[in-house]
Design a protein around this motif. Structure first.
Motif, mmCIF file in Angstrom:
data_model
loop_
_atom_site.group_PDB
_atom_site.id
_atom_site.type_symbol
_atom_site.label_atom_id
_atom_site.label_comp_id
_atom_site.label_asym_id
_atom_site.label_seq_id
_atom_site.Cartn_x
_atom_site.Cartn_y
_atom_site.Cartn_z
ATOM 1 N N THR A 178 0.840 -1.200 0.000
ATOM 2 C CA THR A 178 0.000 0.000 0.000
ATOM 3 C C THR A 178 0.875 1.249 0.000
ATOM 4 O O THR A 178 0.559 2.245 -0.653
ATOM 5 C CB THR A 178 -0.942 -0.014 1.218
ATOM 6 O OG1 THR A 178 -1.766 -1.175 1.142
ATOM 7 C CG2 THR A 178 -1.819 1.225 1.240
ATOM 8 N N GLN A 186 -8.309 0.210 -0.778
ATOM 9 C CA GLN A 186 -8.580 -1.048 -0.089
ATOM 10 C C GLN A 186 -10.064 -1.103 0.294
ATOM 11 O O GLN A 186 -10.701 -2.115 0.153
ATOM 12 C CB GLN A 186 -7.689 -1.125 1.168
ATOM 13 C CG GLN A 186 -7.196 -2.515 1.457
ATOM 14 C CD GLN A 186 -5.898 -2.516 2.264
ATOM 15 O OE1 GLN A 186 -5.126 -1.561 2.260
ATOM 16 N NE2 GLN A 186 -5.654 -3.596 2.954
ATOM 17 N N ASP A 233 -5.942 -1.651 -4.908
ATOM 18 C CA ASP A 233 -5.396 -2.135 -3.647
ATOM 19 C C ASP A 233 -6.379 -3.134 -3.032
ATOM 20 O O ASP A 233 -7.432 -2.749 -2.543
ATOM 21 C CB ASP A 233 -5.166 -0.958 -2.680
ATOM 22 C CG ASP A 233 -4.323 -1.365 -1.486
ATOM 23 O OD1 ASP A 233 -4.060 -2.569 -1.329
ATOM 24 O OD2 ASP A 233 -3.932 -0.463 -0.720
ATOM 25 N N GLU A 234 -6.032 -4.401 -3.090
ATOM 26 C CA GLU A 234 -6.876 -5.486 -2.584
ATOM 27 C C GLU A 234 -8.337 -5.327 -2.990
ATOM 28 O O GLU A 234 -9.224 -5.241 -2.149
ATOM 29 C CB GLU A 234 -6.759 -5.574 -1.066
ATOM 30 C CG GLU A 234 -5.327 -5.888 -0.653
ATOM 31 C CD GLU A 234 -5.225 -6.283 0.820
ATOM 32 O OE1 GLU A 234 -6.193 -6.821 1.358
ATOM 33 O OE2 GLU A 234 -4.159 -6.047 1.399
HETATM 34 MG MG LIG Z 1 -2.183 -2.619 2.267
#
Ligand SMILES: [Mg+2]
Ligand SMILES: Nc1ncnc2c1ncn2[C@@H]1O[C@H](COP(=O)(O)OP(=O)(O)OP(=O)(O)O)[C@@H](O)[C@H]1O
Lengths: 331, 237
Positions: B40, B82, B158-159
């Motif tokens: 991240t 995320q 991000d994810e």
């Molecule tokens: Mg992360």
């Protein structure tokens, strides 16, 4: 152009209906005293709409709004005695000057968040309180500050709104314009940017939103509305007194905006009624007007604990519940 | 080609990224690594939320680190977080429109583009829905559409598959594969779901404790003993 830009929602129709009622009926049934009370409430509705908007759209707590009204009032009075401009010009210049004031206030404030932002705006309100108390408001005297002892010539009202009745109508019309200005912003690019900033500043930046610009813009609009409201108040009273614009009033007005419900126009109206109409009403009933503060306090506790969208939010919720029940009954 | 060279980031005593370099030249690239590896943080450097103490990032001759975060977005950088950052009080349509609000193209064209991308992710029928009423998956789809408007050059996830069902994750993977063809953008994907990475990413960068431990074709990288060791005990590969 966007079709939805001009769409009038149900809450919008309700607002227009209330404004129409207030313009047509209210002045003819009010005594001289209540005319002045309602006019003040109208002015504060505009100013409160400004703080409520900043809180609802961006989650920013501004405790300077009444001080900004003072700035607008000061500029309007100053221009009134210095030049022969009509009221509208004085009001527009007062609103614009206060907007610039809002931008200046935004400079230090933008580096802060939450409580620190609130403290910075409170300090600004305190500073303004001292300036107003020291220099007073122009009343036709000489020099830059324009203050003389004894009352000077009266403040010029708009030519279409000389009588107290007409002036109340005028203020209500201005309040409608103020709400429309906010709603227009909400439906356009700034509204989208603000919604994202409130969600998360990082997300806003990643979406290409210039966070500093749009936050400053919001301060400017709150200033514009506060300044316009101050000019209107000056027009209502003919003169202004520094006691009206204390920092504590700014705090109270913000709290009432939360009690009323910052996300809805109804909230600003409720807040202004609580602030300006409730105390004389209590007086009329022979109750100590200080009771109003206890009611405000209870209202704030209520808002903080159970009603985050304020009284207006509860009314809207009740209306929605009713219409849903009706739909189900119809089906 | 997105070129990251010698990026170092320190948070106090923690070295979150230690001299990380990579040249991403495939349409879809993965970034994996155990928790706290610095994935991240690397995206935050690209977004402009974290200032590296050294290194550079460039794409098409543009030095990205010189631009303010919102200017990077104007330039063509897209970021999906995320936690999907969809504004609750805007409609799906408005949530996507925000991304190109600043551009000078006529409004009609912008609206057409937003509609096209919403159609591509399968949200066209729900364009008028308000953010607050969306399911987690709908929010993510909206987010993907948002990353695809306005001629993006680099899109970062991000994810994105966090908390999704297997089917949803697969659908999302297929969608990510289509970004390059639809927009020409290069995509970077962080995820713990190694299957997703294996399916969608040509190249993959592996980070561990802020260091690059492997980079190259995804299958090779995932077979690398160093990578397996890094994951052992933390995540199954
Ligand atoms: Mg992360
Ligand atoms: N803003 C910050 N301040 C201080 N330390 C930070 C900050 N952001 C990240 N870190 C630290 O940097 C390291 C890398 O964090 P990062 O969030 O990049 O990991 P990650 O690979 O994304 O992990 P995860 O898989 O859990 O999301 C961690 O040790 C983390 O605690």
């Amino acid at each position: 152009m966007d079709r939805s830009l001009f769409r009038i929602t149900r809450s919008g129709w309700a607002g227009l209906a209330l404004a129409a009622f207030a313009i047509v009926i209210l002045p003819s049934i009010s005594s001289r005293f209540w005319l002045s009370v309602f006019t003040s409430a109208g002015c504060f509705t505009i100013a409160i709409a400004g703080v409520a908007f900043m809180y609802a759209r961006l989650g920013m707590v501004s405790l300077t709004q009444v001080g900004l009204m003072g700035v607008g009032g000061w500029v309007a009075l100053r221009l009134n005695y210095a030049f022969d401009f009509p009221f509208e010009v004085n009001m527009a210049l007062a609103a614009l000057t206060t907007m610039v004031f809002g931008w200046i206030l935004a400079l230090p404030a933008l580096r802060m968040r939450g409580l620190y932002l609130a403290l910075v705006t409170l300090m600004a309100a305190g500073g303004l309180e001292i300036i107003f108390a020291t220099f007073q408001f122009p009343n036709g005297g000489d020099g830059f500050w324009g203050v003389q002892t004894g009352s000077g010539e009266a403040f010029r009202r708009p030519w279409i709104a000389q009588s107290p009745e007409a002036y109340l109508r005028y203020v209500i019309a201005c309040a409608v314009l103020g709400f429309l200005l906010i709603e227009l912003h909400r439906r356009l690019q700034p509204g989208r940017a603000w919604a994202l900033i409130r969600r998360s500043e990082a997300a806003a930046m990643a979406a290409g939103v210039n966070v500093t610009l749009y936050k400053t813009w919001a301060f400017g609009i709150a200033g514009l509305l506060g300044g316009g409201a101050g000019a209107l108040l000056a027009g209502s009273l003919g003169l202004l007194d520094d006691g009206t614009f204390r920092a504590s009033e700014s705090v109270l007005v913000f709290a009432l905006a939360v009690v009323g419900g910052a996300r809805y126009w109804q909230g600003a109206v409720v807040a202004a009624l609580l602030y300006k109409v409730l105390p004389p009403l209590l007086n009329n009933w022979g109750v100590d007007a200080d009771l109003a503060y206890i009611i405000f306090g209870a209202g704030l506790l209520h808002a903080v604990i159970t009603a985050p969208d304020g009284i207006a939010g509860q009314i809207m919720g009740a209306v929605k519940g009713l219409s849903r029940r009706k739909e189900r009954a119809d089906a | 080609m997105l070129e990251i060279s010698s990026i170092t980031v320190r948070f106090g005593g923690v070295v979150a990224l230690n001299d990380v370099s990579a040249r991403f030249d495939k349409p879809v690239n993965g970034i994996i690594g155990p928790n706290g590896a610095g994935k991240t943080t690397l995206m935050n450097v690209l977004s402009g939320f974290v200032q590296p103490s050294g290194g550079s990032v460039s794409r098409d001759g543009q030095d990205l680190l010189r631009l303010a975060p919102h200017r990077r977005a104007h330039w063509g950088l897209r970021r999906s977080f995320q936690k999907e950052e969809i504004a609750d009080d805007l409609t799906v349509f408005e949530n996507v429109l925000v991304q190109i609000d600043n551009s000078r193209t006529p409004m009609a064209e912008k609206r057409a583009e937003v509609e096209r991308m919403l159609d591509l992710v399968g949200m066209a029928g729900r364009a008028g829905k308000i953010g607050a009423d969306l399911s987690g998956f709908e929010r993510r789809l909206t987010d993907v559409a948002k990353c695809m408007v306005g001629k993006p050059r680099v899109v970062m996830f991000d994810e994105p598959a966090g908390g999704m069902s297997v089917d949803e994750s697969r659908e999302l993977g297929a969608l990510i594969r289509r970004i390059h063809a639809a927009t020409g953008a290069q995509t970077l994907v962080i995820d713990h779901d190694v299957e997703l990475i294996r399916e969608v990413c040509e190249d993959t960068l592996v980070l561990d404790f802020g260091r690059r431990i492997a980079f190259g074709p995804t299958a090779d990288v995932l077979a690398d003993p160093k990578v397996k060791a890094a994951y052992l005990g933390t995540e199954e590969v």
